[in-house]
Design a protein around this motif. Structure first.
Motif, PDB file in Angstrom:
ATOM      1  N   MET A 333      23.329  51.361  41.108  1.00 39.70           N
ATOM      2  CA  MET A 333      24.506  52.003  40.519  1.00 39.70           C
ATOM      3  C   MET A 333      24.697  51.629  39.054  1.00 39.70           C
ATOM      4  N   ASP A 334      24.001  50.574  38.599  1.00 37.97           N
ATOM      5  CA  ASP A 334      24.104  50.126  37.204  1.00 37.97           C
ATOM      6  C   ASP A 334      25.575  49.903  36.821  1.00 37.97           C
ATOM      7  N   LEU A 335      26.202  49.003  37.531  1.00 37.70           N
ATOM      8  CA  LEU A 335      27.633  48.751  37.337  1.00 37.70           C
ATOM      9  C   LEU A 335      27.869  47.995  36.040  1.00 37.70           C
ATOM     10  N   LYS A 336      28.580  48.636  35.128  1.00 35.61           N
ATOM     11  CA  LYS A 336      28.922  48.024  33.857  1.00 35.61           C
ATOM     12  C   LYS A 336      30.370  48.349  33.502  1.00 35.61           C
ATOM     13  N   ALA A 337      30.960  47.499  32.712  1.00 33.78           N
ATOM     14  CA  ALA A 337      32.343  47.700  32.276  1.00 33.78           C
ATOM     15  C   ALA A 337      32.510  47.067  30.905  1.00 33.78           C
ATOM     16  N   ARG A 338      33.434  47.616  30.137  1.00 36.57           N
ATOM     17  CA  ARG A 338      33.707  47.042  28.814  1.00 36.57           C
ATOM     18  C   ARG A 338      34.556  45.783  28.966  1.00 36.57           C
ATOM     19  N   ILE A 339      34.300  44.840  28.114  1.00 38.17           N
ATOM     20  CA  ILE A 339      35.035  43.575  28.133  1.00 38.17           C
ATOM     21  C   ILE A 339      36.195  43.600  27.142  1.00 38.17           C
ATOM     22  N   ASP A 340      35.963  44.217  25.981  1.00 41.91           N
ATOM     23  CA  ASP A 340      37.015  44.261  24.967  1.00 41.91           C
ATOM     24  C   ASP A 340      37.889  45.497  25.185  1.00 41.91           C
ATOM     25  N   GLY A 341      38.935  45.619  24.384  1.00 44.72           N
ATOM     26  CA  GLY A 341      39.823  46.776  24.466  1.00 44.72           C
ATOM     27  C   GLY A 341      40.922  46.572  25.497  1.00 44.72           C
ATOM     28  N   PRO A 342      41.753  47.597  25.672  1.00 39.00           N
ATOM     29  CA  PRO A 342      42.892  47.477  26.596  1.00 39.00           C
ATOM     30  C   PRO A 342      42.435  47.264  28.034  1.00 39.00           C
ATOM     31  N   ALA A 343      43.180  46.429  28.735  1.00 38.54           N
ATOM     32  CA  ALA A 343      42.839  46.107  30.119  1.00 38.54           C
ATOM     33  C   ALA A 343      43.237  47.245  31.046  1.00 38.54           C
ATOM     34  N   GLN A 344      42.404  47.477  32.052  1.00 39.32           N
ATOM     35  CA  GLN A 344      42.696  48.420  33.127  1.00 39.32           C
ATOM     36  C   GLN A 344      42.581  47.677  34.452  1.00 39.32           C
ATOM     37  N   ALA A 345      43.636  47.742  35.252  1.00 37.07           N
ATOM     38  CA  ALA A 345      43.646  47.053  36.541  1.00 37.07           C
ATOM     39  C   ALA A 345      44.518  47.831  37.516  1.00 37.07           C
ATOM     40  N   TYR A 346      44.362  47.535  38.814  1.00 39.51           N
ATOM     41  CA  TYR A 346      45.111  48.224  39.863  1.00 39.51           C
ATOM     42  C   TYR A 346      45.668  47.204  40.840  1.00 39.51           C
ATOM     43  N   VAL A 347      46.876  47.452  41.293  1.00 44.02           N
ATOM     44  CA  VAL A 347      47.559  46.544  42.209  1.00 44.02           C
ATOM     45  C   VAL A 347      46.999  46.729  43.617  1.00 44.02           C
ATOM     46  N   VAL A 348      46.655  45.615  44.255  1.00 41.74           N
ATOM     47  CA  VAL A 348      46.192  45.631  45.637  1.00 41.74           C
ATOM     48  C   VAL A 348      47.367  45.421  46.584  1.00 41.74           C
ATOM     49  N   GLU A 349      48.200  44.429  46.284  1.00 46.71           N
ATOM     50  CA  GLU A 349      49.415  44.203  47.044  1.00 46.71           C
ATOM     51  C   GLU A 349      50.381  43.396  46.194  1.00 46.71           C
ATOM     52  N   ALA A 350      51.633  43.359  46.591  1.00 48.18           N
ATOM     53  CA  ALA A 350      52.657  42.611  45.862  1.00 48.18           C
ATOM     54  C   ALA A 350      53.573  41.929  46.862  1.00 48.18           C
ATOM     55  N   ARG A 351      54.066  40.767  46.480  1.00 52.28           N
ATOM     56  CA  ARG A 351      54.964  40.027  47.355  1.00 52.28           C
ATOM     57  C   ARG A 351      56.002  39.304  46.510  1.00 52.28           C
ATOM     58  N   LEU A 352      57.046  38.838  47.180  1.00 51.76           N
ATOM     59  CA  LEU A 352      58.135  38.148  46.506  1.00 51.76           C
ATOM     60  C   LEU A 352      58.121  36.689  46.917  1.00 51.76           C
ATOM     61  N   ASP A 353      57.921  35.811  45.937  1.00 54.87           N
ATOM     62  CA  ASP A 353      57.913  34.373  46.178  1.00 54.87           C
ATOM     63  C   ASP A 353      59.256  33.786  45.749  1.00 54.87           C
TER      64      ASP A 353
END
Length: 678
Positions: A333-353
């Motif tokens: 699949m030749d998995l590559k991603a950029r390291i610099d620049g704006p971050a992109q992420a996705y929430v898997v789950e959230a909880r209240l501590d």
């Protein structure tokens, strides 16, 4: 007409073009070409076309002149103002408080639309994609405090999203990797296992007791962690719940056997099959492979491209071959991603501590997330106070394919929300407010559409008595709250309306109990700590849905139905004649034998002759051995009189009818999907 439409500035520019043609010795035909080029330019601006789309080699030298470009406007309404309206307008500061524009009625077609936005797009491009006029976009830009001097100035992606949301259009953020440094990233593997199969498998990989931590051996949450392989590489694993109630959570992170295949097909992601428990004597991996092939999975052994590995989590055999298969798939699949620049992420789950506040577990997709940045996560925002990896160790930055826990948000995001990095607190507040307003509008619109559909269906269908069952849902993490809520909503039926009046993360509070008393709601607690003694909580989703299904069935009014309680066959006919007036007229008695069920005096009788209904009426008399009785069972003989009917014939069938209330049924499939069937 083209000369008048261009205005004074257009005349001056056209004059310059004609001068250039004249200097080159242009003839009358060149003069005509110049007019055509100006008209073409005017049409291009009117149609919001970008400069890169203009063609014609003989005129590109004119387009390269920046003075020439600023002389044209995009509509006749703007041309009528003379000078560009952006040049003389007093602009508010960039970080001015957000002032929402006038409420605009959004049609259903616009709210269903989704457009792509990117960093640096112009107002002209945004107007073209949203199908709105430039004036509408310019008014919104003024309200958000954005300083724009020309309709061709680039906009930030955050401002473009704000404008689109005010127009009621959904957006999809696109980030370009052009010119960015791309590095290889670890693969992200989603584990889809039947009940404890995937748990013992992951337990063997990371050498931890995952099964003992999960109630009933079933994953109730979606967890993310990194496993370091003996060969030196690392793989990020997502452990997904196996119950059907968690379908939404699995779909958000991308794709139990048949279901996993359908998820992977829709998401267009490759599949690697690990056949577990191959150490058992009765194990038959070849039969499993044939079943997979019959479902359309093209295995390598059968000429396809899907790798299959036989493993045993208990004896820890085959894990090295599984590692090689996963890394080989990642290399293909030749998995590559950029390291610099704006971050992109996705929430898997959230909880209240209780001590740390809202916490969000996320997977990095691209860029680098740094502690201290302002982020917008769904409709929530905050400043990253701390970043932790999946073993709880503090870190100052997160790179692609890395699972992290984010601390510092103002509220709990939803599973699947994207994480956006912004420049300032004001921009974060502005974007969060805009998303909250749009989500509320969409929620109200869905409620309105649902009511309309319910009214239309009720007009078509027979009116059925329906009761309301208010429910309050509390769980330990946000993703579980959403999964439980969706599962409970699936228990809606024509007889019982499941109304989720409140949801929340954390323990059951006194305010939850007060709310339940006020509206007569039932509190559903899932995996919450220290619940009150009066609240029944659950730790396994199967048990929760079974209990709630039983409660819904008990509360359902049911459907009144007529059923046959017994049948009797007429063997002989007796007639009583010459009775006195006080006893009434002559009476015909049907001498019968009960051939099925029982015959009850208080029930309604139906007379059948050759399968055809002849009469229905009440029972006037039921006797056995010259005694009045209330009921005669199967195999016994009796004398029966039907009120207002005396035309009996030998061989007639008399059915005893009774009214019953049929309750709905709770149905659960093999995958755990549940429903109420009326």
């Amino acid at each position: 007409m083209a000369w008048r439409a261009l205005g004074n500035k257009g005349l001056r520019v056209t004059h310059k073009i004609l001068q250039r043609h004249a200097l080159g010795g242009a003839s009358a035909s060149c003069y005509e070409d110049a007019v055509i080029s100006v008209s073409a330019l005017f049409r291009c601006f009117s149609n919001f076309s970008s400069v890169s789309l203009w063609q014609g080699a003989s005129y590109r030298k004119h387009l390269s002149d920046q003075t020439l470009l600023r002389c044209f406007n995009s509509s006749t309404a703007l041309l009528a103002r003379g000078d560009g309206q952006f040049e003389n307008r007093t602009q508010p500061p960039v970080e001015a408080p957000y002032v929402p524009p006038k409420v605009k009625t959004v049609t259903k077609s616009s709210v269903d639309r989704t457009i792509d936005i990117f960093e640096g797009m112009t107002i002209v491009e945004l107007a073209k994609r949203t199908s709105e006029s430039l004036s509408s976009l310019q008014d919104i830009l003024l309200n958000v405090g954005e300083k724009v001097e020309s309709e061709f100035d680039p906009l930030s992606i955050d401002i473009a999203e704000l404008v689109a949301m005010e127009l009621g259009v959904n957006v999809r953020r696109r980030h370009s990797d052009e010119g960015a440094k791309l590095l290889a990233r670890p693969p992200v593997v989603t584990v889809m296992g039947h009940v404890d199969h995937g748990k013992t498998f992951l337990d063997a990989l990371r050498q931890t007791s995952l099964v003992e931590k999960e109630a009933g051996g079933i994953t109730q949450h979606l967890g993310a962690f990194v496993v370091s392989m003996p060969l030196g590489s690392s793989i990020t694993f997502l452990d997904t719940p196996g119950h059907a109630a968690f379908n939404a959570m699995r779909a958000r992170v991308m794709p139990q056997t048949r279901e996993a295949m359908s998820h992977a097909t829709l998401a267009k992601v490759p599949v690697v099959v690990a056949i577990n428990k191959c150490d058992k004597p009765a194990a038959d991996p070849e039969q499993v492979k044939l079943q997979l092939a019959s479902e359309g999975l093209l295995l390598e052994e059968m000429g396809g491209d899907v790798q299959v590995v036989e493993v045993s989590a208990v004896k820890k055999t085959g894990l090295d071959r599984l590692e090689e298969a996963l890394l080989l798939q990642a290399e293909l699949m030749d998995l590559k991603a950029r390291i610099d620049g704006p971050a992109q992420a996705y929430v898997v789950e959230a909880r209240l501590d209780r001590g740390r506040g809202p916490l969000a577990t996320a997977i990095m997709k691209a860029g680098t997330l740094v502690c201290g940045q302002y982020v917008v996560v769904g409709s929530e925002w905050g400043r990253i106070r701390a970043l932790r990896d999946m073993v709880g160790k503090m870190t100052d930055r997160a790179t692609p394919a890395m699972p992290i826990e984010i601390e510092g948000l103002k509220g709990l995001p939803m599973a699947g929300d994207d994480i956006v990095v912004v420049d300032s607190e004001e921009r974060a507040r502005m974007l969060s407010t805009g998303r909250t307003r749009k989500s509320e509008k969409d929620r109200l619109r869905k409620i309105s559409e649902g009511r309309t559909e319910a009214e239309e269906s009720s007009e078509e269908q027979e009116v059925v008595e329906r009761v309301e069952m208010p429910i309050i849902v509390k769980a330990d993490v946000q993703g579980t709250v959403q999964a439980v809520t969706d599962a409970l909503k699936s228990l809606n039926s024509p007889q019982v309306f499941v109304n989720i009046v409140h949801v929340g993360v954390g323990p059951v509070s006194q305010s939850d109990i007060d709310l339940a008393r006020a509206c007569g709601a039932c509190i559903v607690g899932f995996n919450v700590k220290n619940p009150p003694s009066s609240i029944k909580t659950h730790r396994v989703i199967y048990h929760l849905l079974e209990d709630m299904g039983s409660l819904i069935i008990h509360k359902a009014p049911g459907t009144a139905e007529t059923q046959v309680a017994g049948e009797a066959q007429v063997l002989n006919i007796f007639e009583l004649k010459g009775r006195s007036k006080s006893k009434g007229a002559d009476v015909k008695i049907a001498g019968c034998r009960v051939i099925d069920g029982q015959v009850t005096r208080s029930s309604t009788m139906r007379l059948l002759r050759s399968g055809e209904v002849m009469f229905e009426g009440s029972c006037a008399s039921l006797k056995r051995e010259k005694k009045d009785v209330e009921m005669v069972g199967k195999g016994n003989e009796c004398g029966l009189v039907i009120r207002d009917w005396d035309d009996f014939q030998v061989g007639d069938i008399i059915q005893c009818l009774e009214q019953v209330v049929r309750k709905p049924k709770f149905i659960s499939s093999e995958s755990g999907a549940v429903r109420i069937e009326c």
